[in-house]
Write a protein that holds these residues in place. Structure first.
Motif, PDB file in Angstrom:
ATOM      1  N   VAL A  18      13.345   0.733 -10.666  1.00 57.08           N
ATOM      2  CA  VAL A  18      11.998   0.999 -11.167  1.00 57.08           C
ATOM      3  C   VAL A  18      11.410  -0.330 -11.632  1.00 57.08           C
ATOM      4  CG1 VAL A  18      10.598   2.233 -12.856  1.00 57.08           C
ATOM      5  CG2 VAL A  18      12.579   3.348 -11.833  1.00 57.08           C
ATOM      6  N   LEU A  19      10.297  -0.735 -11.012  1.00 57.21           N
ATOM      7  CA  LEU A  19       9.647  -1.999 -11.346  1.00 57.21           C
ATOM      8  C   LEU A  19       8.588  -1.848 -12.427  1.00 57.21           C
ATOM      9  CD1 LEU A  19       9.158  -3.405  -7.732  1.00 57.21           C
ATOM     10  CD2 LEU A  19      10.974  -3.950  -9.363  1.00 57.21           C
ATOM     11  N   GLY A  20       8.072  -0.653 -12.579  1.00 60.26           N
ATOM     12  CA  GLY A  20       7.031  -0.428 -13.571  1.00 60.26           C
ATOM     13  C   GLY A  20       6.469   0.968 -13.451  1.00 60.26           C
ATOM     14  N   LYS A  21       5.394   1.206 -14.153  1.00 57.68           N
ATOM     15  CA  LYS A  21       4.750   2.520 -14.146  1.00 57.68           C
ATOM     16  C   LYS A  21       3.248   2.336 -14.065  1.00 57.68           C
ATOM     17  CE  LYS A  21       5.352   6.933 -16.463  1.00 57.68           C
ATOM     18  NZ  LYS A  21       5.761   7.712 -15.327  1.00 57.68           N
ATOM     19  N   LEU A  22       2.610   3.178 -13.252  1.00 58.26           N
ATOM     20  CA  LEU A  22       1.155   3.123 -13.126  1.00 58.26           C
ATOM     21  C   LEU A  22       0.498   3.688 -14.381  1.00 58.26           C
ATOM     22  CD1 LEU A  22       0.546   4.487  -9.515  1.00 58.26           C
ATOM     23  CD2 LEU A  22       0.430   2.120 -10.272  1.00 58.26           C
ATOM     24  N   PRO A  23      -0.550   3.034 -14.862  1.00 59.38           N
ATOM     25  CA  PRO A  23      -1.312   3.655 -15.954  1.00 59.38           C
ATOM     26  C   PRO A  23      -2.116   4.810 -15.355  1.00 59.38           C
ATOM     27  CG  PRO A  23      -2.345   1.618 -15.288  1.00 59.38           C
ATOM     28  CD  PRO A  23      -1.076   1.743 -14.494  1.00 59.38           C
ATOM     29  N   ARG A  24      -2.019   5.966 -15.936  1.00 63.33           N
ATOM     30  CA  ARG A  24      -2.724   7.112 -15.356  1.00 63.33           C
ATOM     31  C   ARG A  24      -2.937   8.187 -16.408  1.00 63.33           C
ATOM     32  NH1 ARG A  24       0.598  11.397 -14.938  1.00 63.33           N
ATOM     33  NH2 ARG A  24       2.792  10.989 -14.865  1.00 63.33           N
ATOM     34  N   LEU A  69       0.832  -1.201   0.000  1.00 67.95           N
ATOM     35  CA  LEU A  69       0.000   0.000   0.000  1.00 67.95           C
ATOM     36  C   LEU A  69       0.873   1.259   0.000  1.00 67.95           C
ATOM     37  CD1 LEU A  69      -2.936   0.991   0.071  1.00 67.95           C
ATOM     38  CD2 LEU A  69      -2.794   0.931   2.564  1.00 67.95           C
ATOM     39  N   ALA A  70       1.908   1.262   0.828  1.00 66.78           N
ATOM     40  CA  ALA A  70       2.831   2.404   0.866  1.00 66.78           C
ATOM     41  C   ALA A  70       3.553   2.561  -0.475  1.00 66.78           C
ATOM     42  CB  ALA A  70       3.849   2.219   1.984  1.00 66.78           C
ATOM     43  N   GLN A  71       3.905   1.435  -1.092  1.00 65.43           N
ATOM     44  CA  GLN A  71       4.573   1.465  -2.393  1.00 65.43           C
ATOM     45  C   GLN A  71       3.674   2.090  -3.456  1.00 65.43           C
ATOM     46  OE1 GLN A  71       5.256  -2.406  -4.135  1.00 65.43           O
ATOM     47  NE2 GLN A  71       7.157  -1.733  -5.091  1.00 65.43           N
ATOM     48  N   MET A  72       2.393   1.781  -3.434  1.00 67.28           N
ATOM     49  CA  MET A  72       1.480   2.330  -4.427  1.00 67.28           C
ATOM     50  C   MET A  72       1.193   3.815  -4.178  1.00 67.28           C
ATOM     51  SD  MET A  72       0.981   0.094  -6.677  1.00 67.28           S
ATOM     52  CE  MET A  72       2.619  -0.555  -6.390  1.00 67.28           C
ATOM     53  N   TYR A  73       1.065   4.216  -2.906  1.00 73.00           N
ATOM     54  CA  TYR A  73       0.901   5.647  -2.618  1.00 73.00           C
ATOM     55  C   TYR A  73       2.142   6.419  -3.061  1.00 73.00           C
ATOM     56  CZ  TYR A  73      -3.475   5.462  -0.012  1.00 73.00           C
ATOM     57  OH  TYR A  73      -4.779   5.329   0.343  1.00 73.00           O
ATOM     58  N   ALA A  74       3.321   5.843  -2.846  1.00 79.91           N
ATOM     59  CA  ALA A  74       4.563   6.492  -3.288  1.00 79.91           C
ATOM     60  C   ALA A  74       4.584   6.622  -4.809  1.00 79.91           C
ATOM     61  CB  ALA A  74       5.768   5.704  -2.797  1.00 79.91           C
ATOM     62  N   ALA A  75       4.086   5.611  -5.500  1.00 76.80           N
ATOM     63  CA  ALA A  75       4.048   5.666  -6.969  1.00 76.80           C
ATOM     64  C   ALA A  75       3.136   6.800  -7.446  1.00 76.80           C
ATOM     65  CB  ALA A  75       3.582   4.329  -7.537  1.00 76.80           C
ATOM     66  N   ILE A  76       2.021   6.997  -6.770  1.00 77.78           N
ATOM     67  CA  ILE A  76       1.127   8.105  -7.131  1.00 77.78           C
ATOM     68  C   ILE A  76       1.841   9.434  -6.908  1.00 77.78           C
ATOM     69  CG2 ILE A  76      -0.993   9.325  -6.477  1.00 77.78           C
ATOM     70  CD1 ILE A  76      -2.155   6.500  -5.825  1.00 77.78           C
ATOM     71  N   ALA A  77       2.564   9.533  -5.801  1.00 74.16           N
ATOM     72  CA  ALA A  77       3.221  10.790  -5.450  1.00 74.16           C
ATOM     73  C   ALA A  77       4.416  11.114  -6.339  1.00 74.16           C
ATOM     74  CB  ALA A  77       3.676  10.741  -3.994  1.00 74.16           C
ATOM     75  N   GLY A  99       4.890  10.484  -9.650  1.00 70.80           N
ATOM     76  CA  GLY A  99       4.651  10.507 -11.090  1.00 70.80           C
ATOM     77  C   GLY A  99       4.327   9.172 -11.714  1.00 70.80           C
ATOM     78  N   GLY A 100       4.001   8.177 -10.905  1.00 68.79           N
ATOM     79  CA  GLY A 100       3.582   6.893 -11.442  1.00 68.79           C
ATOM     80  C   GLY A 100       4.645   5.816 -11.477  1.00 68.79           C
ATOM     81  N   LYS A 101       5.879   6.139 -11.069  1.00 70.99           N
ATOM     82  CA  LYS A 101       6.940   5.123 -11.059  1.00 70.99           C
ATOM     83  C   LYS A 101       6.782   4.204  -9.850  1.00 70.99           C
ATOM     84  CE  LYS A 101      10.325   7.988 -11.222  1.00 70.99           C
ATOM     85  NZ  LYS A 101      11.629   8.607 -11.190  1.00 70.99           N
ATOM     86  N   ILE A 102       6.701   2.901 -10.108  1.00 67.12           N
ATOM     87  CA  ILE A 102       6.633   1.913  -9.025  1.00 67.12           C
ATOM     88  C   ILE A 102       8.072   1.493  -8.732  1.00 67.12           C
ATOM     89  CG2 ILE A 102       5.771  -0.327  -8.295  1.00 67.12           C
ATOM     90  CD1 ILE A 102       3.543   0.022 -10.419  1.00 67.12           C
ATOM     91  N   LEU A 103       8.548   1.813  -7.521  1.00 68.44           N
ATOM     92  CA  LEU A 103       9.926   1.529  -7.145  1.00 68.44           C
ATOM     93  C   LEU A 103      10.005   0.321  -6.223  1.00 68.44           C
ATOM     94  CD1 LEU A 103      11.077   5.176  -6.366  1.00 68.44           C
ATOM     95  CD2 LEU A 103      11.433   3.890  -8.464  1.00 68.44           C
ATOM     96  N   GLN A 104      11.098  -0.410  -6.321  1.00 67.86           N
ATOM     97  CA  GLN A 104      11.346  -1.517  -5.402  1.00 67.86           C
ATOM     98  C   GLN A 104      11.693  -0.908  -4.049  1.00 67.86           C
ATOM     99  OE1 GLN A 104      14.577  -4.032  -6.552  1.00 67.86           O
ATOM    100  NE2 GLN A 104      14.333  -5.386  -4.828  1.00 67.86           N
TER     101      GLN A 104
END
Length: 96
Positions: free
Chosen positions: A73-79, A36-44, A46-51
């Motif tokens: 960088v593990l991926g990017k959120l679609p947004r 959950l923290a990882q996904m909130y960080a990705a939103i904050a 610019g969408g980058k999902i970090l390990q």
């Protein structure tokens, strides 16, 4: 438990093992606190999902940096950029 009754939208019951279930992503919650923290960080950011990493660097007693760690960088959120701007603007207002 009184705080839960104040904020709950429906009748809620906290059972003995709920805290354990929530901490590992079982029960009513299907996501771990770390994810959950990882996904909130990705939103904050610019969408980058970090390990997630545990530390920034290893420092010797004399202050010399022995090793630095960086996230992968593990991926990017679609947004859609407009949605993220609206979400972050509303979220930052509700904190104050």
């Amino acid at each position: 438990m009184l705080w839960l009754k104040r904020i709950a939208l429906t009748e809620a019951t906290i059972r003995g093992g709920d805290a354990v279930n929530f901490s590992i992503g079982q029960g009513d919650t299907v996501v771990t606190p770390l994810k959950l923290a990882q996904m909130y960080a990705a939103i904050a950011n610019g969408g980058k999902i970090l390990q997630p990493i545990i530390g920034k660097e290893v420092v010797a007693p004399d202050g010399k940096v022995l090793k630095r760690f960086s996230s992968t960088v593990l991926g990017k959120l679609p947004r859609h950029s407009f949605n993220v701007k609206v979400f972050t603007r509303r979220s930052s207002r509700s904190c104050y």
